[in-house]
Scaffold this motif. Structure first.
Motif, PDB file in Angstrom:
ATOM      1  N   GLY A 146       2.515   9.079   0.394  1.00 14.64           N
ATOM      2  CA  GLY A 146       3.394   8.978  -0.758  1.00 14.64           C
ATOM      3  C   GLY A 146       4.509   7.957  -0.607  1.00 14.64           C
ATOM      4  N   ARG A 147       4.590   7.301   0.557  1.00 15.40           N
ATOM      5  CA  ARG A 147       5.630   6.298   0.770  1.00 15.40           C
ATOM      6  C   ARG A 147       5.028   4.897   0.676  1.00 15.40           C
ATOM      7  NH1 ARG A 147       9.083   6.451   6.185  1.00 15.40           N
ATOM      8  NH2 ARG A 147       9.812   8.367   5.201  1.00 15.40           N
ATOM      9  N   PRO A 148       5.629   4.028  -0.118  1.00 12.87           N
ATOM     10  CA  PRO A 148       5.161   2.643  -0.190  1.00 12.87           C
ATOM     11  C   PRO A 148       5.343   1.931   1.152  1.00 12.87           C
ATOM     12  CG  PRO A 148       6.581   3.164  -2.052  1.00 12.87           C
ATOM     13  CD  PRO A 148       6.724   4.285  -1.071  1.00 12.87           C
ATOM     14  N   VAL A 149       4.395   1.094   1.482  1.00 11.34           N
ATOM     15  CA  VAL A 149       4.444   0.305   2.712  1.00 11.34           C
ATOM     16  C   VAL A 149       4.143  -1.150   2.369  1.00 11.34           C
ATOM     17  CG1 VAL A 149       3.517  -0.042   5.031  1.00 11.34           C
ATOM     18  CG2 VAL A 149       3.659   2.269   4.089  1.00 11.34           C
ATOM     19  N   ALA A 150       5.060  -2.033   2.718  1.00  7.51           N
ATOM     20  CA  ALA A 150       4.834  -3.465   2.550  1.00  7.51           C
ATOM     21  C   ALA A 150       4.412  -4.027   3.897  1.00  7.51           C
ATOM     22  CB  ALA A 150       6.103  -4.149   2.057  1.00  7.51           C
ATOM     23  N   VAL A 151       3.201  -4.546   3.967  1.00  7.44           N
ATOM     24  CA  VAL A 151       2.686  -5.116   5.212  1.00  7.44           C
ATOM     25  C   VAL A 151       2.999  -6.609   5.205  1.00  7.44           C
ATOM     26  CG1 VAL A 151       0.672  -5.477   6.677  1.00  7.44           C
ATOM     27  CG2 VAL A 151       0.849  -3.406   5.280  1.00  7.44           C
ATOM     28  N   THR A 152       3.850  -7.032   6.145  1.00 13.93           N
ATOM     29  CA  THR A 152       4.335  -8.408   6.180  1.00 13.93           C
ATOM     30  C   THR A 152       3.938  -9.087   7.488  1.00 13.93           C
ATOM     31  OG1 THR A 152       6.471  -8.161   7.315  1.00 13.93           O
ATOM     32  CG2 THR A 152       6.364  -7.468   5.001  1.00 13.93           C
ATOM     33  N   ASP A 204       8.653   1.465   3.568  1.00 18.48           N
ATOM     34  CA  ASP A 204       8.611   0.881   4.909  1.00 18.48           C
ATOM     35  C   ASP A 204       8.266  -0.591   4.801  1.00 18.48           C
ATOM     36  OD1 ASP A 204       9.075   3.400   5.900  1.00 18.48           O
ATOM     37  OD2 ASP A 204       7.023   3.722   6.633  1.00 18.48           O
ATOM     38  N   VAL A 205       8.853  -1.369   5.695  1.00 19.60           N
ATOM     39  CA  VAL A 205       8.495  -2.781   5.820  1.00 19.60           C
ATOM     40  C   VAL A 205       7.839  -2.936   7.188  1.00 19.60           C
ATOM     41  CG1 VAL A 205       9.310  -5.151   5.872  1.00 19.60           C
ATOM     42  CG2 VAL A 205      10.419  -3.483   4.367  1.00 19.60           C
ATOM     43  N   ALA A 206       6.523  -3.161   7.167  1.00 21.37           N
ATOM     44  CA  ALA A 206       5.740  -3.178   8.398  1.00 21.37           C
ATOM     45  C   ALA A 206       5.425  -4.592   8.834  1.00 21.37           C
ATOM     46  CB  ALA A 206       4.439  -2.403   8.186  1.00 21.37           C
ATOM     47  N   LYS A 208       0.845  -1.193   0.000  1.00 20.08           N
ATOM     48  CA  LYS A 208       0.000   0.000   0.000  1.00 20.08           C
ATOM     49  C   LYS A 208       0.879   1.240   0.000  1.00 20.08           C
ATOM     50  CE  LYS A 208      -1.923   0.706   4.116  1.00 20.08           C
ATOM     51  NZ  LYS A 208      -2.693   0.453   5.359  1.00 20.08           N
ATOM     52  N   SER A 209       0.279   2.393   0.208  1.00 20.53           N
ATOM     53  CA  SER A 209       1.022   3.652   0.234  1.00 20.53           C
ATOM     54  C   SER A 209       0.411   4.552   1.285  1.00 20.53           C
ATOM     55  CB  SER A 209       0.979   4.324  -1.140  1.00 20.53           C
ATOM     56  OG  SER A 209       1.684   5.550  -1.106  1.00 20.53           O
ATOM     57  N   ALA A 210       1.260   5.310   1.972  1.00 21.91           N
ATOM     58  CA  ALA A 210       0.799   6.271   2.970  1.00 21.91           C
ATOM     59  C   ALA A 210       1.677   7.506   2.896  1.00 21.91           C
ATOM     60  CB  ALA A 210       0.832   5.663   4.367  1.00 21.91           C
ATOM     61  N   GLU A 223       5.874  -6.014  -3.680  1.00 18.21           N
ATOM     62  CA  GLU A 223       4.500  -6.151  -4.124  1.00 18.21           C
ATOM     63  C   GLU A 223       3.827  -7.279  -3.368  1.00 18.21           C
ATOM     64  OE1 GLU A 223       4.519  -5.273  -8.754  1.00 18.21           O
ATOM     65  OE2 GLU A 223       6.146  -6.655  -8.216  1.00 18.21           O
ATOM     66  N   GLN A 224       2.508  -7.308  -3.422  1.00 16.88           N
ATOM     67  CA  GLN A 224       1.757  -8.370  -2.758  1.00 16.88           C
ATOM     68  C   GLN A 224       2.240  -9.736  -3.254  1.00 16.88           C
ATOM     69  OE1 GLN A 224      -2.475  -8.574  -3.630  1.00 16.88           O
ATOM     70  NE2 GLN A 224      -2.910  -9.123  -1.498  1.00 16.88           N
ATOM     71  N   GLY A 225       2.508 -10.643  -2.303  1.00 13.99           N
ATOM     72  CA  GLY A 225       2.985 -11.977  -2.664  1.00 13.99           C
ATOM     73  C   GLY A 225       4.496 -12.112  -2.683  1.00 13.99           C
ATOM     74  N   ASP A 226       5.225 -10.998  -2.640  1.00  9.60           N
ATOM     75  CA  ASP A 226       6.680 -11.055  -2.532  1.00  9.60           C
ATOM     76  C   ASP A 226       7.067 -11.513  -1.120  1.00  9.60           C
ATOM     77  OD1 ASP A 226       7.134 -10.231  -5.115  1.00  9.60           O
ATOM     78  OD2 ASP A 226       7.501  -8.128  -4.595  1.00  9.60           O
ATOM     79  N   HIS A 227       8.358 -11.580  -0.884  1.00  8.66           N
ATOM     80  CA  HIS A 227       8.850 -11.988   0.438  1.00  8.66           C
ATOM     81  C   HIS A 227       9.931 -11.029   0.928  1.00  8.66           C
ATOM     82  CE1 HIS A 227       7.262 -15.716  -1.373  1.00  8.66           C
ATOM     83  NE2 HIS A 227       6.843 -15.956  -0.147  1.00  8.66           N
ATOM     84  N   VAL A 228       9.970 -10.860   2.223  1.00  4.93           N
ATOM     85  CA  VAL A 228      10.979 -10.028   2.878  1.00  4.93           C
ATOM     86  C   VAL A 228      11.769 -10.911   3.834  1.00  4.93           C
ATOM     87  CG1 VAL A 228      11.318  -8.215   4.593  1.00  4.93           C
ATOM     88  CG2 VAL A 228       9.760  -7.842   2.693  1.00  4.93           C
ATOM     89  N   ALA A 229      13.089 -10.763   3.822  1.00  2.04           N
ATOM     90  CA  ALA A 229      13.941 -11.541   4.719  1.00  2.04           C
ATOM     91  C   ALA A 229      14.676 -10.611   5.675  1.00  2.04           C
ATOM     92  CB  ALA A 229      14.942 -12.373   3.918  1.00  2.04           C
ATOM     93  N   ALA A 230      14.528 -10.864   6.957  1.00  3.41           N
ATOM     94  CA  ALA A 230      15.312 -10.162   7.979  1.00  3.41           C
ATOM     95  C   ALA A 230      16.574 -10.982   8.206  1.00  3.41           C
ATOM     96  CB  ALA A 230      14.513 -10.027   9.264  1.00  3.41           C
ATOM     97  N   LEU A 231      17.725 -10.398   7.887  1.00  9.94           N
ATOM     98  CA  LEU A 231      18.982 -11.133   7.892  1.00  9.94           C
ATOM     99  C   LEU A 231      19.661 -11.072   9.262  1.00  9.94           C
ATOM    100  CD1 LEU A 231      20.343  -9.903   4.430  1.00  9.94           C
ATOM    101  CD2 LEU A 231      18.676 -11.712   4.926  1.00  9.94           C
TER     102      LEU A 231
END
Length: 482
Positions: free
Chosen positions: A340-346, A385-387, A336-338, A407-415
């Protein structure tokens, strides 16, 4: 010993040049090692998606690199073998609090690493993993009589934290005297590092006997003189944020105290020094810095007498053994966006990265982007942001972070989350504990996984939250209201 010149007019011994060449080779080897580690991680994320360990029904998972853990243990052993005198007894005891998972403790045990425990729960985990009492060390500032009695009966090494605990041990040892190696923890009060909460050798630290307080040092010497069975001395300067020279200074102060005690009693009563752990971890890149070899060499230069064979050694490393070998991977549920900044809700937030969410300045994490198939995400960096999933605004895994647009369905990894992250669940919003899987090459060019911990079920969440006692409060005092 042959001497040369380093080009600055300073005499350099052949052994020093050999050490420098060895460290240069080790640094080059580490460059390749962290490249291999990153490649293994990428392969594991892709394989986790392909094999169904990560997907819509299981949107978060922890991954442990078994190859990396084995390599880390080997480097620790090799670093100290290179500096101690032949035949010196050395116990590397893993700080269980860093990654309290039975399969991890079993793996480390098979790699020659014991266990440092600080609670009955951690001791139970070490026992379940098969770690022998003789390779277990009990440290805690609040040991109960029952905990001490059990340790003494089993023959586990115990470091008393304070005079009252030592007096309690006086009354407990009885027939158990001589079975457990016993020592005293001291606070050398050499100062703190960048993270106050993890600096354990400050003037007012809650740990150990504060050596610079009035009369404290004399009391310690007298305590050893009165107790011939006190044979160890323990200190731990701190961990993340504590620079290596300060750590070495803490060890040097402890060594000097051991020498003073032995001179006073006229014999080598203190025969083992427990130097704790605390090697900090580089969270800025895949490089392993500082290394165990660098720290061991600094200790040898700072405290040469500690390595001449007169003292056995105990270490208690935790974060530095496991951090680089763990990854938390979460699915992007929404993009989503808030403002003007993209936000990935994970699905990765405060429940797995509590310190990072609440104190991001002290505990920043690297975040990597992967696509829906688990491949490294491509594209120009976009500040976003990665939320996480928790219901408060500050539940952010990363803020204003440049990454390929998620994007929706992607993945985020915390290293670098192999220590103090996915094994320390914070049950905000009653979020379930994610599954954890170890991975290693399958011998056929692919990745094999093994379950380390299963995902927590909703039934287990209810049980932990008093589900079996649902009516206990409604019936309490009910008769008095009639």
């Amino acid at each position: 010993m042959a001497m040369g010149d380093d080009g600055t007019g300073t005499a350099v011994s052949r052994s020093d040049r050999d050490d420098d060449r060895h460290e240069d080779r080790a640094a080059r080897h580490d460059d390749g090692a962290h490249d291999d580690r990153a490649a293994r991680r990428d392969e594991a994320v892709r394989a986790a998606v392909e094999q169904g360990l990560l997907g819509p029904a299981t949107p978060i998972v922890g991954l442990l690199d078994v190859t990396g853990i084995r390599e880390s243990a080997a480097r620790l052993r090799a670093a100290f073998e290179a500096v101690v005198a032949p035949g010196t007894p050395v116990l590397h005891a893993f700080a269980v609090k860093a990654t309290p998972l039975v399969p991890v403790l079993r793996l480390l045990h098979e790699e020659g690493i014991g266990a440092e425990v600080a609670s009955p729960g951690e001791l139970a985990l070490a026992q379940a993993a098969g770690v022998p009492p003789g390779r277990t060390v009990l440290d805690s500032p609040a040991k109960t009589p029952a905990e001490l009695r059990e340790a003494l009966e089993l023959g586990i090494a115990v470091n008393a934290d304070n005079p009252q605990e030592l007096a309690r041990i006086d009354g407990l040892i009885g027939s158990a005297a001589g079975r457990s190696p016993l020592g005293l923890r001291v606070n050398p009060q050499v100062g703190g590092g960048a993270i106050e909460a993890l600096s354990t050798a400050t003037e007012t630290s809650k740990f150990g006997v504060a050596l610079r307080d009035e009369g404290a040092r004399a009391w310690v010497v007298r305590a050893y003189a009165e107790r011939p069975w006190l044979t160890r001395l323990h200190a731990h300067t701190g961990s993340q944020g504590v620079p290596l020279p300060l750590m070495a200074r803490g060890v040097a102060e402890t060594y000097a105290l051991a020498e003073e005690i032995n001179r006073h009693v006229g014999r080598r009563q203190v025969d083992t020094i427990d130097i704790g752990g605390g090697l900090p971890v580089n969270f800025a890149s895949d490089a392993t810095t500082p290394t165990y070899a660098q720290y061991a060499r600094l200790l040898r230069e700072t405290v040469p007498g500690l390595f001449d064979g007169r003292y056995g050694l105990v270490t208690e490393f935790g974060r530095s053994l496991l951090a680089k070998h763990g990854t938390v991977v979460a699915r992007v549920e929404y993009a989503k966006s808030a403002g003007g900044r993209p936000v990935a809700v994970t699905h990765a937030g405060v429940q797995v990265a509590t310190r990072t969410v609440y104190v991001p300045g002290a505990w920043p994490l690297r975040v990597a982007a992967y696509d829906a198939e688990g491949r490294p995400k491509q594209g120009p960096p976009v500040v976003q942001d990665v939320a996480g999933p928790a219901c408060f605004a500050g539940d952010l895994l990363a803020e204003a972070r440049p990454l390929p647009l998620l994007e929706q369905g992607d993945h985020v990894a915390a290293l670098d989350t192999g220590a103090y992250y996915f094994a320390h669940h914070y049950a905000y919003n009653s979020l379930v504990r994610p599954a954890i899987h170890g991975f290693a090459p399958d011998g056929r060019g692919g990745v094999a996984f093994a379950t380390v911990r299963e995902e927590q079920s909703l039934a287990e969440v209810v049980a932990e939250s008093g589900g079996a006692h649902a009516g206990s409060l409604t019936t309490l005092g009910a008769s008095s209201r009639r």
